[in-house]
Design an enzyme around this catalytic site. Sequence first.
Site, PDB file in Angstrom:
ATOM      1  NE  ARG A 142      47.348  43.323  42.841  1.00 39.72           N
ATOM      2  CZ  ARG A 142      48.527  43.794  43.222  1.00 39.72           C
ATOM      3  NH1 ARG A 142      48.959  43.577  44.429  1.00 39.72           N
ATOM      4  NH2 ARG A 142      49.264  44.446  42.365  1.00 39.72           N
ATOM      5  CG  ASP A 152      51.365  42.480  37.286  1.00 38.71           C
ATOM      6  OD1 ASP A 152      51.001  42.327  38.463  1.00 38.71           O
ATOM      7  OD2 ASP A 152      52.125  43.393  36.923  1.00 38.71           O
ATOM      8  NE  ARG A 204      50.548  38.376  47.681  1.00 32.65           N
ATOM      9  CZ  ARG A 204      51.426  39.327  47.887  1.00 32.65           C
ATOM     10  NH1 ARG A 204      52.598  39.042  48.391  1.00 32.65           N
ATOM     11  NH2 ARG A 204      51.146  40.576  47.596  1.00 32.65           N
ATOM     12  CE1 TYR A 211      56.515  48.560  40.155  1.00 33.71           C
ATOM     13  CE2 TYR A 211      54.707  49.468  38.876  1.00 33.71           C
ATOM     14  CZ  TYR A 211      55.200  48.951  40.056  1.00 33.71           C
ATOM     15  OH  TYR A 211      54.376  48.831  41.152  1.00 33.71           O
ATOM     16  NE  ARG A 257      51.392  32.179  41.031  1.00 31.44           N
ATOM     17  CZ  ARG A 257      52.050  33.125  41.668  1.00 31.44           C
ATOM     18  NH1 ARG A 257      51.414  34.178  42.113  1.00 31.44           N
ATOM     19  NH2 ARG A 257      53.351  33.048  41.859  1.00 31.44           N
TER      20      ARG A 257
HETATM   21  O1  CP3 Z   1      42.693  40.566  41.496  1.00 36.77           O
HETATM   22  C1  CP3 Z   1      43.074  41.483  40.751  1.00 36.77           C
HETATM   23  O2  CP3 Z   1      43.045  42.678  41.054  1.00 36.77           O
HETATM   24  C2  CP3 Z   1      43.530  41.132  39.346  1.00 36.77           C
HETATM   25  C3  CP3 Z   1      44.901  40.888  39.180  1.00 36.77           C
HETATM   26  C4  CP3 Z   1      45.926  41.975  39.280  1.00 36.77           C
HETATM   27  C5  CP3 Z   1      47.243  41.680  39.690  1.00 36.77           C
HETATM   28  N1  CP3 Z   1      48.002  42.803  39.510  1.00 36.77           N
HETATM   29  C6  CP3 Z   1      47.700  40.371  40.154  1.00 36.77           C
HETATM   30  C7  CP3 Z   1      48.881  40.308  41.029  1.00 36.77           C
HETATM   31  C8  CP3 Z   1      45.886  43.322  38.931  1.00 36.77           C
HETATM   32  C9  CP3 Z   1      44.711  44.160  38.490  1.00 36.77           C
HETATM   33  C10 CP3 Z   1      47.209  43.825  39.069  1.00 36.77           C
HETATM   34  C11 CP3 Z   1      47.604  45.206  38.715  1.00 36.77           C
HETATM   35  C12 CP3 Z   1      48.892  45.721  39.184  1.00 36.77           C
HETATM   36  N2  CP3 Z   1      50.107  45.092  39.200  1.00 36.77           N
HETATM   37  C13 CP3 Z   1      49.098  47.044  39.606  1.00 36.77           C
HETATM   38  C14 CP3 Z   1      48.027  48.100  39.657  1.00 36.77           C
HETATM   39  C15 CP3 Z   1      47.170  47.904  40.834  1.00 36.77           C
HETATM   40  C16 CP3 Z   1      47.738  48.360  42.125  1.00 36.77           C
HETATM   41  O3  CP3 Z   1      47.892  47.520  43.007  1.00 36.77           O
HETATM   42  O4  CP3 Z   1      48.039  49.563  42.243  1.00 36.77           O
HETATM   43  C17 CP3 Z   1      50.447  47.189  39.945  1.00 36.77           C
HETATM   44  C18 CP3 Z   1      51.105  48.438  40.481  1.00 36.77           C
HETATM   45  C19 CP3 Z   1      51.081  45.952  39.666  1.00 36.77           C
HETATM   46  C20 CP3 Z   1      52.515  45.602  39.849  1.00 36.77           C
HETATM   47  C21 CP3 Z   1      52.640  44.540  40.872  1.00 36.77           C
HETATM   48  N3  CP3 Z   1      52.449  43.193  40.615  1.00 36.77           N
HETATM   49  C22 CP3 Z   1      52.866  44.680  42.266  1.00 36.77           C
HETATM   50  C23 CP3 Z   1      53.134  45.992  42.974  1.00 36.77           C
HETATM   51  C24 CP3 Z   1      52.785  43.398  42.833  1.00 36.77           C
HETATM   52  C25 CP3 Z   1      52.833  43.019  44.292  1.00 36.77           C
HETATM   53  C26 CP3 Z   1      54.127  42.495  44.771  1.00 36.77           C
HETATM   54  C27 CP3 Z   1      53.913  41.766  46.085  1.00 36.77           C
HETATM   55  O5  CP3 Z   1      54.162  40.570  46.118  1.00 36.77           O
HETATM   56  O6  CP3 Z   1      53.518  42.413  47.070  1.00 36.77           O
HETATM   57  C28 CP3 Z   1      52.534  42.492  41.795  1.00 36.77           C
HETATM   58  C29 CP3 Z   1      52.355  41.044  41.934  1.00 36.77           C
HETATM   59  C30 CP3 Z   1      50.943  40.579  41.829  1.00 36.77           C
HETATM   60  N4  CP3 Z   1      50.069  40.964  40.841  1.00 36.77           N
HETATM   61  C31 CP3 Z   1      50.311  39.632  42.666  1.00 36.77           C
HETATM   62  C32 CP3 Z   1      49.012  39.447  42.160  1.00 36.77           C
HETATM   63  C33 CP3 Z   1      47.962  38.510  42.650  1.00 36.77           C
HETATM   64  C34 CP3 Z   1      50.970  38.910  43.847  1.00 36.77           C
HETATM   65  C35 CP3 Z   1      51.692  37.746  43.286  1.00 36.77           C
HETATM   66  C36 CP3 Z   1      51.915  36.698  44.327  1.00 36.77           C
HETATM   67  O7  CP3 Z   1      51.024  35.852  44.495  1.00 36.77           O
HETATM   68  O8  CP3 Z   1      52.989  36.718  44.912  1.00 36.77           O
END
Ligand code: CP3
Length: 356
Positions: A34, A83, A38, A158, A47
């Site tokens: 991540r 994602d 954010r 999910y 974004r």
């Molecule tokens: O920077 C990186 O790591 C690359 C991008 C990345 C994202 N998601 C972008 C993202 C990666 C590798 C992921 C993987 C992902 N997505 C996982 C596995 C990693 C982990 O955290 O265990 C999981 C479980 C997801 C599912 C998911 N997508 C979640 C739980 C969330 C967070 C929700 C939140 O707002 O708290 C997302 C959204 C997400 N994926 C964001 C990002 C940058 C946030 C989006 C935003 O800007 O609101």
Amino acid sequence: MTPVAGSATTPADSDLVRAARGLPVSRTPVWFMRQAGRSLPEYRELRAGTKMLDSCQDPDLVTEITLQPVRRHGVDAAILFSDIVLPLVVAGVDIEIKPGIGPVIASPVRSVADVDALPDLEPGQLDFLATAVGRLVGELGATPLIGFAGAPFTLATYLIEGGPSKEHARTKAFMYAEPEAWSRLLGKLAVSAATFLRTQVDAGASAVQLFDSWAGVLSAVDYAERVLPHSRAVFDGLGNREQGVRDVPRIHFGVATGELLPLIGDAGADVVGVDWRVPLDEAVRRIGPSRSVQGNLDPAVLLADRDTVEREVRRVVDQGRAARGHIFNLGHGVLPETDPDVLTRVVELVHELTSR
Ligand code: CP3
């Protein structure tokens, strides 16, 4: 423009790839799960006004957001901005990522018929991904790009729960009640994850990470019998050099997997990602000497004072020396409230402590 990773001239010779293979490095490579997201004001700006899953399908946005943390922090790898649910979305499953919540599924998978109705991912649906990866590889020079996919179990949680969940009780209930449909579901998800990874590797990604974030909710027996074969199938499905696929290192990560580490180490990856609960030297004892490790600073430590951050970084670096190769990372993703300057300092400190 893009900082050079270590002393390498190509991604294949980068410290990240070398550490993953257990080869000597110029210094311990570091990146953050991540790292794009954010915690960065430039991310929030870019974004603004675009939905998460739309931005993941826009090659210009994907390229820019992926590069942001590389420029800012000088990390040793980029991770593709995407994602884990994207392969499902592209195949036609109705999913939205709700800010602050996570993926929400319009019609959760609750029956055998739902499993069989799940659409397959066609490689032709991933042109935007190949375009973004190709563009990124051109921009990144010697810095490797890590591609990724979600592991079958974590994606199944999910789909079945309909959204994020703590206990994953519905998921486990389905796993016990419908073992054949469960196996078919994870089998489908393994094929789609392998296709998603293969597209990224063919387009030039230098390493891949399989995220099984929630596997730690399972007992070792259930993991071994009902989940691990499907994760192994992702790595097998990605293919090897004899099948014309570039041979890139594979990283396998989950949270709270202390009891599963020996099994995860055996699922086909070169590197096991470890969260902060198990010290890296102990993780190496559980995994054995033939895998590298990645991790494992507690992301919450980055919210503490400067001395604590430094002490904890030193501890992780020292414990990582027990492994044949160590990729420094957090034990899970960067928390949104993290000060980005602290991340930059961690990169500098890891490099300083480990330069040879
Ligand atoms: O920077 C990186 O790591 C690359 C991008 C990345 C994202 N998601 C972008 C993202 C990666 C590798 C992921 C993987 C992902 N997505 C996982 C596995 C990693 C982990 O955290 O265990 C999981 C479980 C997801 C599912 C998911 N997508 C979640 C739980 C969330 C967070 C929700 C939140 O707002 O708290 C997302 C959204 C997400 N994926 C964001 C990002 C940058 C946030 C989006 C935003 O800007 O609101």
